[in-house]
Design an enzyme around this catalytic site. Structure first.
Site, PDB file in Angstrom:
ATOM      1  N   CYS A   1      -2.729  41.227-112.281  1.00 19.13           N
ATOM      2  CA  CYS A   1      -1.579  41.352-113.175  1.00 19.13           C
ATOM      3  C   CYS A   1      -1.035  42.769-113.190  1.00 19.13           C
ATOM      4  CB  CYS A   1      -1.969  40.980-114.601  1.00 19.13           C
ATOM      5  SG  CYS A   1      -2.424  39.262-114.780  1.00 19.13           S
ATOM      6  N   HIS A   2      -1.933  43.748-113.183  1.00 18.48           N
ATOM      7  CA  HIS A   2      -1.510  45.127-113.420  1.00 18.48           C
ATOM      8  C   HIS A   2      -1.271  45.931-112.158  1.00 18.48           C
ATOM      9  CE1 HIS A   2      -1.996  44.926-117.746  1.00 18.48           C
ATOM     10  NE2 HIS A   2      -3.175  44.374-117.590  1.00 18.48           N
TER      11      HIS A   2
ATOM     12  N   CYS B   1     -22.333  60.154-135.772  1.00 20.19           N
ATOM     13  CA  CYS B   1     -22.025  61.080-136.859  1.00 20.19           C
ATOM     14  C   CYS B   1     -22.431  60.496-138.208  1.00 20.19           C
ATOM     15  CB  CYS B   1     -20.516  61.372-136.897  1.00 20.19           C
ATOM     16  SG  CYS B   1     -19.995  62.673-135.750  1.00 20.19           S
TER      17      CYS B   1
END
Lengths: 286, 138, 109
Positions: free
Chosen positions: A104-105, A247
């Site tokens: 597709c890309h 974190c």
């Protein structure tokens, strides 16, 4: 009300700290491969006007010379092993639909140029803010009929790294208004919320104390323009939600899950604090 | 200065530990060096070791060694669980006898490089690398 | 064979005869040191690349003995002199018996 008060206090405190923090920026510039100029400092975006931060700084600025060097050449940068793997995956057919990303890309360099720079962003069809990882999995499951990647494992980070490279050097530019505004506000609230036994918020370290040391770590502004990042500690790529988990866990709190709506909102907010810095991913950090 | 019994006990234990520990570490290094040099004396000069003064993370520390004319260079990390790090053997087509790599250091320690020269002599260089551990970076 | 072991090699495409050129190599490999423990407290066994050899037209450029203290994704930078055009061969030897190789051509004027 409390938030406003917190931030006002923070801004006043930062007034004195800011001068010390700015002394940490040695003014070095980052040029990758001798050609790609990366903006590692930029004027703080308008929405940060009451944070006391005038100049936003990429994490690169806070690192030692040796660590910085590792990022200045794509060959020295170990993250590119993963970029190679991502490229292979891009061209590999997977899933029930018999497609690869390339089907597709097409060429990743053309189709993905500028994409990383605007993520996370609102996806109209889905009716939610999507992160890059979320969108990759959406394509895989709905378009390719393939299994989703584990959100934060090496297949996903390799693909994120590949896509990040195509936006490298372009300014981060995530939208914080319109349909994304709610998620952005949620992320902002999380940023200033104290978590855990240690009752630390993101802002306590990354807004009020960037440039200072917490035990042996040189605190940065907590920007994510360099993610996914090759962490020397993990000797592998680490993704934003991994870092958020780390974190929050370091504040001794129960942390949210990778891919959770809370982290998506937080990622949108934190990304917006870097609007103006160049996309640097995949970067190298300790 | 007089010490009470507890202080005296602690001090002597400390001294005993100090006397024992360095010996244990250097025994392993001695073995590595002896295997490489065959017991020959080691001189200085003609070898350069480049390592950071402070390594931001001990997992990946860039180091370089260079010894013009050498046939081989061995790198040791004096404070690692096993000191051997690696050995570069230079062949006839090596350009300069130099190499760079990335190593793991378990903590602040001396990194030692020993070069074997074609005439059978050895030279060494060493440098302390500080390794920072811990903080909220996790 | 360890999973997903990909080498990356940088060699200039051309050089002058006798010129000293710089070569960089990187290979993805966990380099499990044998020091780590798993969730149950058992030692994860050592599994590393223990040797790396670079040759040019059959002659050795460098032969490296690796120990567990070499970082994950072993990286080497070294130099070579190239007397003539030919092929560099790079070989990595894994503890588990696998051998990974790659080659690069160079034209010498």
């Amino acid at each position: 009300m409390r938030k406003v008060l917190q931030r006002t206090v923070a801004a006043m405190a930062l007034g004195s700290i800011a001068s010390i923090a700015m002394a940490q920026d040695d003014g070095a510039d980052l040029v990758i491969n001798g050609e790609i100029e990366i903006a590692v400092r930029a004027p703080a975006p308008a929405h940060m006007s009451d944070t006391g931060i005038d100049t936003i700084l990429s994490g690169w600025v806070f690192r030692s010379d040796e660590t910085r060097q590792l990022e200045m050449d794509d060959f020295d940068n170990p993250a590119f092993l993963a970029v190679d793997q991502g490229l292979e995956a891009w061209n590999t057919v997977e899933g029930t639909e018999g497609k690869s990303c390339a089907t597709c890309h097409g060429d990743v360099e053309e189709s993905m140029a500028g994409v990383r720079a605007v993520y996370p962003r609102w996806n109209e069809e889905a009716g939610e803010v999507r992160t890059l990882a979320g969108q990759i999995n959406d394509c895989r499951t709905n378009q390719m009929g393939a299994d989703a990647y584990a959100y934060d494992k090496s297949d996903m980070t390799a693909m994120e790294a590949l896509i990040s490279v195509q936006s490298r050097g372009m300014p981060v530019n995530v939208a914080i208004d319109g349909p994304a505004a709610d998620a952005w506000a949620q992320g902002q609230e999380m940023y200033y919320t104290r978590y855990g036994q240690l009752e630390l918020s993101c802002a306590n370290c990354h807004e009020q104390n960037y440039g200072n040391y917490i035990r042996a770590d040189h605190l940065s502004q907590g920007q994510i323009n360099g993610f996914p990042t090759y962490r020397l500690k993990n000797a592998g790529l680490v993704q934003t939600h991994n870092r958020f988990r780390g974190c929050i866990r370091d504040t001794r709190a129960e942390t949210f899950a990778v891919g959770s709506p809370e982290f998506v909102a937080l990622e949108l907010y934190v990304a917006s604090r870097g609007n103006g810095l160049s996309v640097e991913g995949p970067s190298v950090r300790p | 200065m007089t010490f009470n019994r507890r202080q005296a006990l602690v001090m002597s234990m400390g001294a005993a530990a100090a006397a024992v520990l360095p010996l244990r570490l250097s025994a392993a290094i001695e073995d590595n060096i002896a295997a490489f040099t065959g017991g020959a004396a080691i001189g200085e000069g003609g070898i350069t070791l480049t390592a950071p003064e402070i390594a931001e993370n001990g997992n990946t520390v860039p180091v370089s060694v260079s010894a013009p004319g050498a046939t081989a260079i061995m790198i040791l990390a004096a404070g690692n669980p096993t000191p051997a790090v690696g050995t570069f053997h230079f062949g006839p087509l090596a350009g300069e006898q130099s190499a760079s790599t990335r190593i793991r250091l378990a903590g602040t320690q001396d990194v030692i490089a020993i070069a074997q020269m074609p005439d059978g002599s050895f030279v060494q260089a060493s440098q302390e690398v500080k390794v920072t551990i811990g903080g909220c970076g996790g | 064979m360890a999973d997903n072991v990909t080498p990356r090699i940088r060699v200039p495409r051309e050089a002058a005869a006798g010129e000293v050129i710089e070569i960089k190599t990187l290979i993805s490999h966990q380099m499990e040191s044998g020091q780590r423990r798993d969730g149950d407290g058992n030692i994860i066994p050592r599994s590393i690349i223990n040797r790396f050899v670079c040759e040019f037209n059959g002659e050795t450029v460098v032969d490296v003995t690796l120990e567990p203290a070499i970082s994950t994704n072993p990286y080497f930078e070294f130099t070579a002199t190239v007397p003539e055009s030919g092929t560099f061969t790079f070989t990595w030897y894994d503890d588990d018996g696998s051998v990974y190789t790659d080659t690069k051509e160079i034209t010498v004027s």
